[in-house]
Design a protein around this motif. Structure first.
Motif, PDB file in Angstrom:
ATOM      1  N   ASN A 154      -9.594   6.819  -9.376  1.00  0.00           N
ATOM      2  CA  ASN A 154      -9.842   5.504  -9.979  1.00  0.00           C
ATOM      3  C   ASN A 154      -8.696   5.100 -10.889  1.00  0.00           C
ATOM      4  O   ASN A 154      -8.290   3.932 -10.919  1.00  0.00           O
ATOM      5  N   SER A 186     -11.564  12.131   3.324  1.00  0.00           N
ATOM      6  CA  SER A 186     -12.487  11.349   2.504  1.00  0.00           C
ATOM      7  C   SER A 186     -11.818  10.879   1.219  1.00  0.00           C
ATOM      8  O   SER A 186     -12.153   9.816   0.685  1.00  0.00           O
ATOM      9  N   ARG A 244      -9.288   7.994   2.173  1.00  0.00           N
ATOM     10  CA  ARG A 244      -9.967   6.750   2.545  1.00  0.00           C
ATOM     11  C   ARG A 244     -10.132   5.803   1.366  1.00  0.00           C
ATOM     12  O   ARG A 244     -10.105   4.585   1.518  1.00  0.00           O
ATOM     13  N   HIS A 245     -10.305   6.359   0.179  1.00  0.00           N
ATOM     14  CA  HIS A 245     -10.635   5.527  -0.981  1.00  0.00           C
ATOM     15  C   HIS A 245      -9.423   4.945  -1.688  1.00  0.00           C
ATOM     16  O   HIS A 245      -9.583   4.143  -2.603  1.00  0.00           O
TER      17      HIS A 245
END
Length: 336
Positions: free
Chosen positions: A200, A221, A224-225
């Motif tokens: 983040n 995974s 992907r973010h």
């Protein structure tokens, strides 16, 4: 941030090799092809995720781009300048715009230096970036930006947790106000909850500062973010590349499909159970890669042509580029 017409970073047919030396007299008896013909672009403000299992050459690509390893062939264009042919003085100036966050947040920090000394070292080397009388306020501002207490600037790395140490590494990378940051497995050594915090933070910094990232990971995974584009590497080569949405929606290369099948489904009750794809055998030695397709020795689709013809990385099935003679859609592997 919309991409510019000319990519910020252009890697073309990159090769990186390491010598194999004999135990006797240390003579060179061969070479390891760590990176064998890798090409990709990263636009200003964009993020490319580079994924693959250990030994695929991801970190070697990163280290070659920043000059920690020598390029054997190919070109690395940063804002139109080929980094492989720059004189040392010019390379030192350009390196300010290329910074790296390393995998181990403790080993990459000097244990005998305080956080303030770690960050200001870059300004000592490049005195035109920040005046000396601005060191302390700039350090405080950087620490606040990465979510650390600015009053802890006099502490040493061992006095911080793993996630906090990685934030120090991020602050150090931002000290020279770069345009491109290479994240080499920057979250793999962290707990899952701390990974989310660091991801983040990286996303916020990209939005606030217009940074571009080369984000290296083995976990799809995670990629992907944060990624706009994704390139999948196997044994020194890119075998599939696409936008993040398209790669996860319609993977066509068997290796990518196998990696995706190993990603845990966050909503297992909402979909039929997926059958994991088990890749047999071990990764071949990069010193003696298989003929033809490098993945054929572990691929369940391999046929005779795979041993004689190296598949080109080109669009398959009307979709994105993949290096496979027998590419096919496997939409049941998609994780929502």
């Amino acid at each position: 941030m919309p991409p510019e017409t000319t990519p910020l970073l252009q890697v073309r047919d990159l090769h990186t090799t390491f010598p194999l030396r004999s135990a006797l007299l240390r003579r060179t008896v061969g070479h390891v092809q760590a990176v064998a013909g890798v090409s990709f672009d990263i636009p200003a403000g964009g993020t490319l995720g580079l994924v693959g299992e250990s030994g695929s050459g991801k970190s070697t690509v990163a280290r070659t781009i920043v000059g920690l390893e020598k390029c054997a062939a190919g070109s690395i264009l940063f804002e139109g300048e080929d980094l492989t042919s720059l004189p040392p003085a010019r390379m030192r100036q350009v390196r300010r715009q290329l910074q790296m966050i390393f995998q181990d947040p403790y080993a990459s920090l000097n244990p005998r230096a305080t956080v303030e000394q770690i960050i200001t070292e870059a300004w000592e080397i490049h005195p035109d970036v920040v005046p000396r009388d601005r060191f302390k306020p700039e350090v405080r501002e950087l620490l606040e930006r990465v979510g650390l207490n600015p009053d802890h600037a006099a502490r040493y790395p061992h006095q911080f947790s793993g996630g906090q140490r990685q934030r120090i590494g991020i602050a150090r990378a931002l000290a020279l106000r770069p345009k491109l940051v290479i994240c080499d497995e920057a979250v793999s050594a962290l707990d899952v909850s701390v990974q989310a915090q660091v991801l983040n933070l990286l996303a916020e910094l990209r939005e606030d500062l217009g940074l571009a990232y080369l984000f290296i990971a083995h976990d799809l995974s995670v990629v992907r973010h944060i990624s706009d584009q994704v390139a999948v590497m196997y044994l020194g080569r890119i075998v599939e590349t696409a936008s993040q949405q398209e790669l996860f929606a319609e993977p066509v290369h068997p290796y990518t499909q196998a990696l995706l099948s190993a990603v845990p489904d966050p909503l297992p009750w909402a979909r039929p159970p997926r059958t994991p794809i088990i890749i047999g055998g071990d990764v071949p030695s990069p010193a003696d890669p298989p003929s033809g397709c490098r993945f054929r020795t572990r691929c369940w689709k391999a046929q005779d042509v795979c041993a004689t013809e190296d598949p080109a990385l080109e669009p398959r099935l009307g979709l994105h580029p993949a290096a496979c003679h027998f590419a096919e859609r496997r939409t049941e592997l998609v994780v929502g």
